[in-house]
Design an enzyme around this catalytic site. Structure first.
Site, PDB file in Angstrom:
ATOM      1  N   GLU A  83       4.972  -4.670  11.817  1.00  0.00           N
ATOM      2  CA  GLU A  83       3.894  -3.693  11.597  1.00  0.00           C
ATOM      3  C   GLU A  83       2.789  -4.427  10.865  1.00  0.00           C
ATOM      4  O   GLU A  83       2.877  -4.651   9.654  1.00  0.00           O
ATOM      5  CB  GLU A  83       4.418  -2.531  10.741  1.00  0.00           C
ATOM      6  CG  GLU A  83       5.394  -1.637  11.450  1.00  0.00           C
ATOM      7  CD  GLU A  83       4.775  -0.860  12.601  1.00  0.00           C
ATOM      8  OE1 GLU A  83       3.544  -0.846  12.737  1.00  0.00           O
ATOM      9  OE2 GLU A  83       5.549  -0.293  13.381  1.00  0.00           O
ATOM     10  N   GLU A 133       7.852   2.015  14.716  1.00  0.00           N
ATOM     11  CA  GLU A 133       8.581   2.712  13.669  1.00  0.00           C
ATOM     12  C   GLU A 133       8.493   4.214  13.957  1.00  0.00           C
ATOM     13  O   GLU A 133       7.683   4.670  14.757  1.00  0.00           O
ATOM     14  CB  GLU A 133       7.993   2.387  12.287  1.00  0.00           C
ATOM     15  CG  GLU A 133       8.212   0.931  11.941  1.00  0.00           C
ATOM     16  CD  GLU A 133       8.055   0.602  10.465  1.00  0.00           C
ATOM     17  OE1 GLU A 133       6.981   0.860   9.906  1.00  0.00           O
ATOM     18  OE2 GLU A 133       9.025   0.077   9.876  1.00  0.00           O
ATOM     19  N   ASN A 193       0.795  -1.230   0.000  1.00  0.00           N
ATOM     20  CA  ASN A 193       0.000   0.000   0.000  1.00  0.00           C
ATOM     21  C   ASN A 193       0.829   1.283   0.000  1.00  0.00           C
ATOM     22  O   ASN A 193       0.398   2.290  -0.543  1.00  0.00           O
ATOM     23  CB  ASN A 193      -0.995  -0.008   1.168  1.00  0.00           C
ATOM     24  CG  ASN A 193      -0.323  -0.180   2.511  1.00  0.00           C
ATOM     25  OD1 ASN A 193       0.840  -0.570   2.591  1.00  0.00           O
ATOM     26  ND2 ASN A 193      -1.059   0.105   3.561  1.00  0.00           N
ATOM     27  N   CYS A 235      -3.385   0.314   6.924  1.00  0.00           N
ATOM     28  CA  CYS A 235      -3.419  -0.625   8.057  1.00  0.00           C
ATOM     29  C   CYS A 235      -4.112  -0.039   9.283  1.00  0.00           C
ATOM     30  O   CYS A 235      -4.774  -0.739  10.019  1.00  0.00           O
ATOM     31  CB  CYS A 235      -2.004  -1.029   8.416  1.00  0.00           C
ATOM     32  SG  CYS A 235      -0.953   0.406   8.671  1.00  0.00           S
ATOM     33  N   THR A 262       1.003 -13.437   7.965  1.00  0.00           N
ATOM     34  CA  THR A 262       2.391 -13.388   7.491  1.00  0.00           C
ATOM     35  C   THR A 262       3.315 -13.023   8.646  1.00  0.00           C
ATOM     36  O   THR A 262       4.403 -13.593   8.788  1.00  0.00           O
ATOM     37  CB  THR A 262       2.545 -12.355   6.347  1.00  0.00           C
ATOM     38  OG1 THR A 262       1.642 -12.708   5.309  1.00  0.00           O
ATOM     39  CG2 THR A 262       3.956 -12.336   5.790  1.00  0.00           C
TER      40      THR A 262
HETATM   41  P1  NDP Z   1       1.160  -9.752   3.251  1.00  0.00           P
HETATM   42  O1  NDP Z   1       1.230 -10.142   4.680  1.00  0.00           O
HETATM   43  O2  NDP Z   1       0.481 -10.638   2.290  1.00  0.00           O
HETATM   44  O3  NDP Z   1       2.658  -9.535   2.689  1.00  0.00           O
HETATM   45  C1  NDP Z   1       3.568  -8.657   3.293  1.00  0.00           C
HETATM   46  C2  NDP Z   1       4.960  -8.924   2.734  1.00  0.00           C
HETATM   47  O4  NDP Z   1       5.474 -10.154   3.252  1.00  0.00           O
HETATM   48  C3  NDP Z   1       4.997  -9.075   1.219  1.00  0.00           C
HETATM   49  O5  NDP Z   1       6.173  -8.493   0.714  1.00  0.00           O
HETATM   50  C4  NDP Z   1       5.000 -10.572   1.053  1.00  0.00           C
HETATM   51  O6  NDP Z   1       5.510 -10.962  -0.179  1.00  0.00           O
HETATM   52  C5  NDP Z   1       5.898 -10.985   2.192  1.00  0.00           C
HETATM   53  N1  NDP Z   1       5.769 -12.382   2.610  1.00  0.00           N
HETATM   54  C6  NDP Z   1       4.703 -13.215   2.479  1.00  0.00           C
HETATM   55  N2  NDP Z   1       4.981 -14.429   3.042  1.00  0.00           N
HETATM   56  C7  NDP Z   1       6.241 -14.352   3.548  1.00  0.00           C
HETATM   57  C8  NDP Z   1       7.100 -15.264   4.261  1.00  0.00           C
HETATM   58  N3  NDP Z   1       6.699 -16.503   4.583  1.00  0.00           N
HETATM   59  N4  NDP Z   1       8.342 -14.843   4.613  1.00  0.00           N
HETATM   60  C9  NDP Z   1       8.743 -13.577   4.333  1.00  0.00           C
HETATM   61  N5  NDP Z   1       7.982 -12.692   3.653  1.00  0.00           N
HETATM   62  C10 NDP Z   1       6.743 -13.056   3.277  1.00  0.00           C
HETATM   63  O7  NDP Z   1       0.549  -8.285   3.262  1.00  0.00           O
HETATM   64  P2  NDP Z   1       0.012  -7.413   2.031  1.00  0.00           P
HETATM   65  O8  NDP Z   1       1.139  -7.091   1.116  1.00  0.00           O
HETATM   66  O9  NDP Z   1      -1.212  -8.055   1.496  1.00  0.00           O
HETATM   67  O10 NDP Z   1      -0.379  -6.055   2.790  1.00  0.00           O
HETATM   68  C11 NDP Z   1      -1.555  -5.890   3.484  1.00  0.00           C
HETATM   69  C12 NDP Z   1      -1.360  -6.120   4.976  1.00  0.00           C
HETATM   70  O11 NDP Z   1      -0.320  -5.291   5.468  1.00  0.00           O
HETATM   71  C13 NDP Z   1      -2.598  -5.749   5.774  1.00  0.00           C
HETATM   72  O12 NDP Z   1      -2.836  -6.712   6.770  1.00  0.00           O
HETATM   73  C14 NDP Z   1      -2.210  -4.426   6.404  1.00  0.00           C
HETATM   74  O13 NDP Z   1      -2.910  -4.136   7.565  1.00  0.00           O
HETATM   75  C15 NDP Z   1      -0.745  -4.619   6.642  1.00  0.00           C
HETATM   76  N6  NDP Z   1      -0.085  -3.317   6.776  1.00  0.00           N
HETATM   77  C16 NDP Z   1       0.372  -2.931   8.012  1.00  0.00           C
HETATM   78  C17 NDP Z   1       0.943  -1.681   8.190  1.00  0.00           C
HETATM   79  C18 NDP Z   1       1.472  -1.261   9.527  1.00  0.00           C
HETATM   80  O14 NDP Z   1       2.331  -0.388   9.555  1.00  0.00           O
HETATM   81  N7  NDP Z   1       1.015  -1.800  10.643  1.00  0.00           N
HETATM   82  C19 NDP Z   1       1.043  -0.732   7.078  1.00  0.00           C
HETATM   83  C20 NDP Z   1       0.586  -1.261   5.824  1.00  0.00           C
HETATM   84  C21 NDP Z   1       0.024  -2.501   5.700  1.00  0.00           C
HETATM   85  P3  NDP Z   1       4.517 -11.056  -1.464  1.00  0.00           P
HETATM   86  O15 NDP Z   1       3.446 -10.057  -1.323  1.00  0.00           O
HETATM   87  O16 NDP Z   1       5.431 -10.737  -2.556  1.00  0.00           O
HETATM   88  O17 NDP Z   1       3.991 -12.445  -1.406  1.00  0.00           O
END
Ligand code: NDP
Length: 483
Positions: free
Chosen positions: A249, A457, A152, A283, A231
């Site tokens: 996060e 952060e 995002n 998020c 994740t």
């Molecule tokens: P995901 O949890 O699907 O993915 C996050 C990242 O982790 C991606 O780069 C993903 O790769 C990677 N990943 C997935 N599986 C693994 C693994 N087993 N080991 C290491 N890395 C892995 O999140 P989204 O990208 O769908 O983002 C949305 C989520 O993020 C929502 O839940 C949102 O709330 C949260 N978020 C939290 C924030 C905060 O600051 N608290 C801010 C923004 C978002 P890939 O996508 O390439 O599979």
């Protein structure tokens, strides 16, 4: 392809390609057009990035904090100078309206680089006098850090992780989400141009498996993830196996409490910012809006009225303020939640429809008469779906607001000063707001409690998550041993 980068990865100060890695397309969410084709990192690229980071980190940590800070501040200036081009790229990558990316992405990344660049020279240990003896502490970097980003806020997430990490003398290997892989490459390019040594900040592309390879590598000291709770659990467990430091996060289902005495326009405005900015893909969004009975109907009417003026369409048009969802898959997931809301008996106030066309658009959606047990009130949707829940008294609202596994953010709208602070003190969340919502300045700590995360952060708090103390006891007297 209009956003094709020089190569997929940025390693050891240069663009790197390895066509042996599986190819994947980058899609502009507003049209469905393929704008770039990249390759996932192979084990060879991952190894090269980690080796380069390890080498660069030693030299970087040997510099003074002021010298390191100068590089970060120069990078901040470059991000600001190139804001328009970077914002256009961010819009292509994410589909977020240019109206937003011009003020919330590269600029927020620049704020982080400037802030931590400024702090870098002021990072110190302490002196603890113990009679004649004394202890001094040395603030040391952790080593090679891995950053993993969600889709995002790709520029912001890369900078929010890189800035404190580098300020403390660490190096970083960053893996963006494969949905939005382009902007982090630009951050890497700019850091090199600003004077960062080759290998200090590397970007490798790929899906979860690439992230997993990074998280489990023996050279890695720390993992910082922005992503979903499931994740986060996996990544935290993998990092724990190697006793690595973590920052998590994660997701949220944050409450906003609106009391009868609240300023109506402020409450409606705060709830719009807290639900529909970035097409709802934030998020910390306050997606459970608890509204006291006396203000409810006026609130709903005004919210629907103001949402009716949202300009939905071409994100490159600066008049547009509501763009598509990041992918067809994400739009379908969110529409699934809308179906569930209807099936479980919530009252649709506005929106609720997919917008036909090549892009991944849907309408901003508001449900009223939502109850605590409904799926839309329990699960993180990560899209533009707002649930309004009724409440009568403060005690009841606080208990229900806290009745969730998440604890990222919370907000309260009221003109009663005492109530505002009393309520916030009892809400279980890391980032809270009174009479506003979703502001995240670099000066304030940001992060969640409960399942929403570990660590913080931004702000001085982030320094503690990217450095560790060595304490040194200095004996001034003869050693008094028992035998
Ligand atoms: P995901 O949890 O699907 O993915 C996050 C990242 O982790 C991606 O780069 C993903 O790769 C990677 N990943 C997935 N599986 C693994 C693994 N087993 N080991 C290491 N890395 C892995 O999140 P989204 O990208 O769908 O983002 C949305 C989520 O993020 C929502 O839940 C949102 O709330 C949260 N978020 C939290 C924030 C905060 O600051 N608290 C801010 C923004 C978002 P890939 O996508 O390439 O599979």
């Amino acid at each position: 392809m209009r956003a094709q980068p020089h190569a997929s990865h940025y390693v050891d100060g240069a663009y790197v390609e390895d066509a042996a890695g599986e190819a994947f397309d980058v899609i502009y969410p507003a049209t469905g057009e393929v704008i770039a084709r990249l390759h996932q990192a192979t084990p060879a690229v991952i190894d090269k990035a980690l080796a380069a980071a390890q080498r660069a980190q030693r030299d970087w940590a040997a510099m003074t904090g002021t010298q390191r800070g100068r590089v970060l501040r120069r990078a901040a200036d470059m991000l600001r100078d190139r804001n328009r081009a970077l914002s256009e790229l961010e819009t292509l990558d994410t589909g977020k309206p240019l109206q937003e990316t011009l003020v919330a992405d590269a600029t927020s990344g620049a704020d982080a680089l400037e802030y931590f660049g400024g702090l870098a020279g002021a990072l110190t240990g302490e002196h603890i006098q113990l009679g004649a003896d004394w202890v001094y502490t040395i603030r040391e970097p952790l080593g090679v850090c891995v950053g993993i980003g969600a889709w995002n806020y790709p520029t912001q997430i890369a900078c929010w992780k890189a800035a404190p990490a580098l300020a403390c003398g660490n190096a970083m290997v960053f893996k963006p989400s494969e949905t939005t892989p382009l902007s982090a490459l630009k951050v890497a390019e700019i850091l090199t141009e600003a004077g960062a040594p080759a290998g200090l900040f590397n970007v490798v592309q790929g899906m979860g498996a690439v992230g997993e390879a990074l998280v489990t590598d023996a050279r890695v000291a720390k993992v910082s993830l922005t992503g979903s709770v499931p994740t986060g659990r996996r990544v935290y467990a993998a990092a724990a196996a190697g006793m690595r430091h973590v920052t998590m996060e994660l997701g949220g289902k944050s409450p906003i409490l609106i009391f009868d005495d609240a300023d109506l326009e402020d409450a409606v405005g705060g709830v719009i910012l807290g639900n529909f900015y970035s097409s709802g893909q934030v998020c910390s969004n306050g997606t459970r809006v608890f509204v006291q009975k006396g203000i409810k109907e006026r609130f709903l009417a005004r919210l629907a009225e103001r949402l009716g003026t949202a300009v939905i369409g071409d994100p490159m048009d600066e008049a547009t303020n509501f763009g598509p969802q990041v992918s067809a898959r994400q739009r379908d997931i969110v529409m699934g939640f809308v179906e569930k809301g209807l099936a479980e008996g919530a009252r649709l106030i506005t929106g609720g429809k997919r917008i036909e066309g090549d892009g991944f658009f849907m309408q901003p959606t508001v449900f009223a008469d939502v109850t605590d047990q409904m799926t839309i009130a329990r699960d993180e949707i990560f899209g533009p779906v707002l649930s309004v829940l009724d409440f009568e008294d403060e005690e009841d609202a606080i208990a229900r607001a806290n009745n969730t596994e998440f604890g990222l953010s919370a907000g309260v709208f009221t003109n009663d000063l005492r109530r505002a602070h009393r309520v916030i003190a009892r809400l279980q969340a890391g980032s809270c707001f009174i009479n506003t919502y979703n502001l995240a300045p670099v000066e304030a700590p940001f992060g969640g409690t409960k399942q929403s995360g570990v660590g913080r952060e931004n702000s001085k708090a982030a320094i503690e998550h990217y450095s560790q103390f060595k304490s040194v006891y200095v004996g001034m007297d003869p050693v008094d041993a028992p035998y």
